[in-house]
Motif scaffolding. Structure first.
Motif, mmCIF file in Angstrom:
data_model
loop_
_atom_site.group_PDB
_atom_site.id
_atom_site.type_symbol
_atom_site.label_atom_id
_atom_site.label_comp_id
_atom_site.label_asym_id
_atom_site.label_seq_id
_atom_site.Cartn_x
_atom_site.Cartn_y
_atom_site.Cartn_z
ATOM 1 N N LYS A 75 -25.677 -0.142 70.162
ATOM 2 C CA LYS A 75 -26.461 0.015 68.935
ATOM 3 C C LYS A 75 -26.051 1.309 68.235
ATOM 4 C CE LYS A 75 -31.250 0.679 67.442
ATOM 5 N NZ LYS A 75 -32.635 0.761 67.929
ATOM 6 N N LEU A 76 -25.942 1.256 66.914
ATOM 7 C CA LEU A 76 -25.629 2.437 66.115
ATOM 8 C C LEU A 76 -26.895 2.897 65.396
ATOM 9 C CD1 LEU A 76 -22.290 1.244 64.474
ATOM 10 C CD2 LEU A 76 -22.580 2.634 66.544
ATOM 11 N N ILE A 77 -27.198 4.165 65.513
ATOM 12 C CA ILE A 77 -28.337 4.757 64.804
ATOM 13 C C ILE A 77 -27.797 5.869 63.918
ATOM 14 C CG2 ILE A 77 -30.504 6.025 64.972
ATOM 15 C CD1 ILE A 77 -30.899 4.789 67.739
ATOM 16 N N GLU B 15 -40.187 16.701 60.838
ATOM 17 C CA GLU B 15 -40.992 16.201 61.954
ATOM 18 C C GLU B 15 -42.052 15.213 61.506
ATOM 19 O OE1 GLU B 15 -42.478 19.396 64.337
ATOM 20 O OE2 GLU B 15 -40.483 20.213 64.688
ATOM 21 N N ALA B 16 -42.317 15.147 60.200
ATOM 22 C CA ALA B 16 -43.378 14.278 59.694
ATOM 23 C C ALA B 16 -42.927 12.828 59.557
ATOM 24 C CB ALA B 16 -43.875 14.790 58.343
ATOM 25 N N ILE B 17 -41.615 12.600 59.332
ATOM 26 C CA ILE B 17 -41.110 11.253 59.092
ATOM 27 C C ILE B 17 -39.656 11.183 59.541
ATOM 28 C CG2 ILE B 17 -40.398 11.792 56.729
ATOM 29 C CD1 ILE B 17 -41.177 8.901 55.949
ATOM 30 N N SER B 18 -39.254 10.007 59.988
ATOM 31 C CA SER B 18 -37.831 9.760 60.208
ATOM 32 C C SER B 18 -37.457 8.450 59.529
ATOM 33 C CB SER B 18 -37.473 9.733 61.697
ATOM 34 O OG SER B 18 -38.164 8.715 62.372
ATOM 35 N N ILE B 19 -36.240 8.429 58.983
ATOM 36 C CA ILE B 19 -35.703 7.235 58.332
ATOM 37 C C ILE B 19 -34.288 7.056 58.871
ATOM 38 C CG2 ILE B 19 -35.091 6.118 56.156
ATOM 39 C CD1 ILE B 19 -37.177 7.981 54.793
ATOM 40 N N ALA B 20 -34.062 5.903 59.496
ATOM 41 C CA ALA B 20 -32.768 5.662 60.121
ATOM 42 C C ALA B 20 -32.263 4.261 59.795
ATOM 43 C CB ALA B 20 -32.867 5.843 61.626
ATOM 44 N N HIS B 21 -30.954 4.147 59.677
ATOM 45 C CA HIS B 21 -30.273 2.869 59.487
ATOM 46 C C HIS B 21 -29.727 2.460 60.852
ATOM 47 C CE1 HIS B 21 -26.551 0.552 58.317
ATOM 48 N NE2 HIS B 21 -27.530 -0.163 57.800
ATOM 49 N N MET B 22 -30.039 1.249 61.279
ATOM 50 C CA MET B 22 -29.642 0.771 62.597
ATOM 51 C C MET B 22 -28.760 -0.463 62.471
ATOM 52 S SD MET B 22 -31.904 2.636 64.414
ATOM 53 C CE MET B 22 -33.604 3.011 64.706
#
Length: 116
Positions: A17-19, A31-38
């Motif tokens: 898996k690629l993150i 630290e409040a939010i994360s946004i990642a393409h997987m």
């Protein structure tokens, strides 16, 4: 204050898996939010987790399967899923794999994921 983020940080994980984290603890210090393409290959799966964050998942291609107390929910391209903190979930992909965006509030961290 406006902050431009030049690009994501690739976070290594087992299983192919690629993150690519665009916003979050690793790439931008948020630290409040994360946004990642997987991007996850066909048949990929991860161990169950009982996270301390809400996770919003938007599937762009393929299928994400989410096992939870109520059964298994199939989330296909164009669909979304919200999982609440404290709910045990296990993510995997269908035979075509999946491409998706994950948003976590607060930001994802291995400690907050509480994986089995």
């Amino acid at each position: 204050m406006v902050r431009k983020i030049e690009g994501p940080t690739r976070i290594p994980v087992p299983g192919g898996k690629l993150i690519d984290e665009h916003i979050g603890r690793v790439n931008s210090g948020d630290e409040a939010i994360s946004i990642a393409h997987m991007v996850a290959p066909p048949g990929w799966s991860e161990p169950p987790q009982t996270p301390e964050f809400t996770e919003y998942t938007v599937v762009l291609k393929g299928t994400v399967l989410v096992e939870h107390a109520g059964g298994t929910t199939k989330v296909s391209a164009g669909e979304s899923l919200v999982s609440a903190p404290g709910e045990t979930v296990r993510y995997s992909t269908g035979p075509e794999g999946a491409e998706y965006v994950a948003v976590c509030l607060p930001a994802f961290s291995p400690d907050l994921a509480r994986r089995d």
